[in-house]
Design an enzyme around this catalytic site. Structure first.
Site, PDB file in Angstrom:
ATOM      1  CG  ASN A 210      -0.201  -0.091   2.498  1.00  0.00           C
ATOM      2  OD1 ASN A 210       0.539   0.817   2.844  1.00  0.00           O
ATOM      3  ND2 ASN A 210      -0.350  -1.200   3.225  1.00  0.00           N
ATOM      4  CG  PHE A 324      -2.689   5.521  13.428  1.00  0.00           C
ATOM      5  CD1 PHE A 324      -1.691   5.316  14.366  1.00  0.00           C
ATOM      6  CD2 PHE A 324      -2.802   6.781  12.846  1.00  0.00           C
ATOM      7  CE1 PHE A 324      -0.822   6.338  14.729  1.00  0.00           C
ATOM      8  CE2 PHE A 324      -1.934   7.814  13.197  1.00  0.00           C
ATOM      9  CZ  PHE A 324      -0.953   7.597  14.134  1.00  0.00           C
ATOM     10  CE  LYS A 342      -8.133  -3.467  14.120  1.00  0.00           C
ATOM     11  NZ  LYS A 342      -7.045  -3.830  13.219  1.00  0.00           N
TER      12      LYS A 342
HETATM   13  O1  PMT Z   1       2.896   6.083   6.588  1.00  0.00           O
HETATM   14  P1  PMT Z   1       2.309   7.409   6.137  1.00  0.00           P
HETATM   15  O2  PMT Z   1       2.456   7.628   4.671  1.00  0.00           O
HETATM   16  O3  PMT Z   1       2.831   8.543   6.957  1.00  0.00           O
HETATM   17  O4  PMT Z   1       0.730   7.347   6.400  1.00  0.00           O
HETATM   18  C1  PMT Z   1       0.243   7.298   7.685  1.00  0.00           C
HETATM   19  C2  PMT Z   1      -0.915   6.300   7.810  1.00  0.00           C
HETATM   20  C3  PMT Z   1      -2.108   6.783   7.021  1.00  0.00           C
HETATM   21  C4  PMT Z   1      -0.490   4.917   7.308  1.00  0.00           C
HETATM   22  C5  PMT Z   1      -1.241   6.229   9.351  1.00  0.00           C
HETATM   23  O5  PMT Z   1      -1.649   7.487   9.796  1.00  0.00           O
HETATM   24  C6  PMT Z   1      -2.348   5.208   9.619  1.00  0.00           C
HETATM   25  O6  PMT Z   1      -3.521   5.472   9.533  1.00  0.00           O
HETATM   26  N1  PMT Z   1      -1.914   3.972   9.943  1.00  0.00           N
HETATM   27  C7  PMT Z   1      -2.835   2.797  10.104  1.00  0.00           C
HETATM   28  C8  PMT Z   1      -3.200   2.285   8.754  1.00  0.00           C
HETATM   29  C9  PMT Z   1      -4.131   1.099   8.799  1.00  0.00           C
HETATM   30  O7  PMT Z   1      -3.785   0.067   8.321  1.00  0.00           O
HETATM   31  O8  PMT Z   1      -5.255   1.304   9.455  1.00  0.00           O
HETATM   32  P2  PMT Z   1      -6.417   0.195   9.674  1.00  0.00           P
HETATM   33  O9  PMT Z   1      -7.622   0.997  10.007  1.00  0.00           O
HETATM   34  O10 PMT Z   1      -6.498  -0.759   8.527  1.00  0.00           O
HETATM   35  O11 PMT Z   1      -5.902  -0.610  10.938  1.00  0.00           O
HETATM   36  C10 PMT Z   1      -6.273  -0.277  12.265  1.00  0.00           C
HETATM   37  C11 PMT Z   1      -5.141  -0.538  13.231  1.00  0.00           C
HETATM   38  O12 PMT Z   1      -4.841  -1.928  13.258  1.00  0.00           O
HETATM   39  C12 PMT Z   1      -3.853   0.166  12.880  1.00  0.00           C
HETATM   40  O13 PMT Z   1      -3.250   0.578  14.087  1.00  0.00           O
HETATM   41  C13 PMT Z   1      -3.028  -0.928  12.208  1.00  0.00           C
HETATM   42  O14 PMT Z   1      -1.610  -0.726  12.404  1.00  0.00           O
HETATM   43  C14 PMT Z   1      -3.487  -2.156  12.952  1.00  0.00           C
HETATM   44  N2  PMT Z   1      -3.436  -3.411  12.192  1.00  0.00           N
HETATM   45  C15 PMT Z   1      -4.181  -3.573  11.059  1.00  0.00           C
HETATM   46  C16 PMT Z   1      -4.190  -4.787  10.401  1.00  0.00           C
HETATM   47  C17 PMT Z   1      -3.384  -5.833  10.902  1.00  0.00           C
HETATM   48  N3  PMT Z   1      -3.331  -6.994  10.289  1.00  0.00           N
HETATM   49  N4  PMT Z   1      -2.666  -5.655  12.012  1.00  0.00           N
HETATM   50  C18 PMT Z   1      -2.676  -4.458  12.647  1.00  0.00           C
HETATM   51  O15 PMT Z   1      -1.992  -4.291  13.688  1.00  0.00           O
END
Ligand code: PMT
Length: 398
Positions: A210, A324, A342
């Site tokens: 991504n 996030f 979570k």
């Molecule tokens: O890296 P940059 O270009 O600076 O951009 C920043 C960002 C947009 C990536 C950052 O601000 C952000 O939003 N990061 C989380 C991105 C994400 O995957 O979000 P999500 O809503 O899909 O996941 C929710 C949370 O679960 C996140 O904390 C993620 O790290 C975590 N996760 C998700 C899937 C997974 N399999 N394991 C996880 O730990």
């Protein structure tokens, strides 16, 4: 955890009888979990052997600016960047004079000019040399340039004189060095941060990933280190330099990120998941490059990746968990459901449908979603925003 744990400490040893105490200093730094590299001047090597210091520091000793073998291991500029702190102990009158004069005529002076890490000297010399107006002038120059001077102590000297010029005790040098390392609300706290994308291999040359650049997570790591925390940054494949004072673990896939996160979070006080982890990975990874066939459509079966943050949050002795939420609609609602599903303490929600914030942008705008309400933080550079977030998160530790 000690404030110096995992910090990169460069010990410079110049040629004085107190050089033997540098062995004890090296041992003390290692004892509190610091990473130590030693730079020995030619005169220093007359008083203590590189072998002793190599054994105590666990790393090869750096002796010459123009030693091609040493340069291959870690070049002098790389070494200057590597250091979180340079401590020269003992620092002779000659070293003080050369450094105050801006000379770069050996490896140690060159490093001291090239680094942006704090520099401290523990002077050691004969009392008359210390009192000499030229040494005192050099001392004034160094102090005015922000160099930290620890000691010297006063008392009986190796040459039989009595007076100022003894190197202070290694335990006092260690304590003074700890005070120089960032001092803030996260002092002695251990913070683990994930950042960047993951790459999920399809075959040896292709992957699913991504647009995460890692900027948000790296800025958080930098802000946490500045707030005094001991930071482990678990980074997916990004091309960003490691922030000062941060220990970095590079990974590629979600499974590798989980493995690194489980190890790092064992001792952690705070876990921040800023990484954009791929939710799915190809079920089978082809051993050889997949060849183009006659078919117009190709299917890749995907299997679910482990949820890293939910796994850590489910551990019995878990750190404070900050996630996030990257959303394109219903920001608060979806973030709140992630908070609950979570098992997190706080979710930082960002709208990733806007080009100027979120993924691969220099700015971000977020809403903090906690169990008791929401707090919007206006659009700002990721560095400024990271400082606000770390300040907010450190209050949750109180
Ligand atoms: O890296 P940059 O270009 O600076 O951009 C920043 C960002 C947009 C990536 C950052 O601000 C952000 O939003 N990061 C989380 C991105 C994400 O995957 O979000 P999500 O809503 O899909 O996941 C929710 C949370 O679960 C996140 O904390 C993620 O790290 C975590 N996760 C998700 C899937 C997974 N399999 N394991 C996880 O730990």
């Amino acid at each position: 955890m000690h404030r110096l744990t995992n910090r990169h400490i460069l010990i410079g040893i110049t040629g004085g009888i107190a050089a033997y105490k540098a062995a004890e200093l090296t041992r003390l730094f290692k004892g509190v979990g610091a990473e130590v590299r030693v730079v020995l001047t030619d005169a220093g090597a007359e008083f203590i052997t590189p072998l002793t210091l190599q054994a105590l520091s666990g790393n090869p000793v750096h002796q010459s600016l123009l030693d091609p073998e040493a340069e291959q291991g870690m070049g002098h500029i790389e070494l200057a960047r590597w250091a979180d702190l340079i401590i020269v102990a003992p620092a002779t009158a000659d070293f003080m004079a050369r450094f105050a004069g801006g000379m770069a005529n050996d490896l140690l002076t060159t490093l001291c000019l090239a680094t942006d890490a704090p520099i401290a000297l523990a002077p050691a010399m004969n009392q008359a040399m210390w009192r000499d107006p030229r040494t005192q002038q050099n001392l004034e120059t160094l102090l005015s340039q922000g160099v930290n001077i620890f000691g010297p102590g006063s008392g009986e000297q190796a040459c039989g004189d009595t007076g100022p010029g003894r190197m202070i005790d290694p335990t006092d040098i260690l304590a003074s060095c700890a005070n120089l390392i960032a001092n803030g609300p996260l002092n002695e706290k251990s913070v683990v941060i994930t950042a960047g994308p993951t790459r999920e291999a399809i075959d040896p040359v292709r992957f699913i990933s991504n647009h995460s650049s890692g900027k948000m997570g790296f800025e958080l790591a930098s802000a946490a280190a500045k707030a005094g925390a001991n930071v482990t940054l678990i980074a997916g494949p990004v091309s960003l330099p490691t922030p000062k004072g941060v220990r970095r673990v590079d990974v590629e896939s979600a499974e590798q990120m989980l493995e690194a996160a489980l190890v790092a979070s064992e001792q952690a006080d705070i876990f921040i998941g800023a990484a954009a982890v791929a939710d799915y990975r190809p079920q089978l990874v082809a051993e050889q490059k997949i060849k183009k066939g006659a078919e117009e459509v190709m299917e890749i079966l995907l299997t679910k990746n482990p949820d890293i943050i939910a796994t850590i949050a489910g551990q019995p002795e878990r750190p404070l968990m900050i996630g996030f939420a990257a959303e394109t609609e219903n920001l608060v609602e979806y973030a709140r459901s992630k908070l609950v599903r979570k098992g997190l303490d706080l979710v930082i929600a960002n709208d990733v449908s806007q080009a100027d914030i979120g993924f691969n942008a220099d700015q971000n705008e977020v809403i903090l979603v906690g169990p008791n309400g929401e707090l919007p933080l206006p659009k700002a550079g990721k560095s400024e925003l990271a400082e606000q977030l770390i300040s907010h998160i450190s209050q949750l530790m109180d």
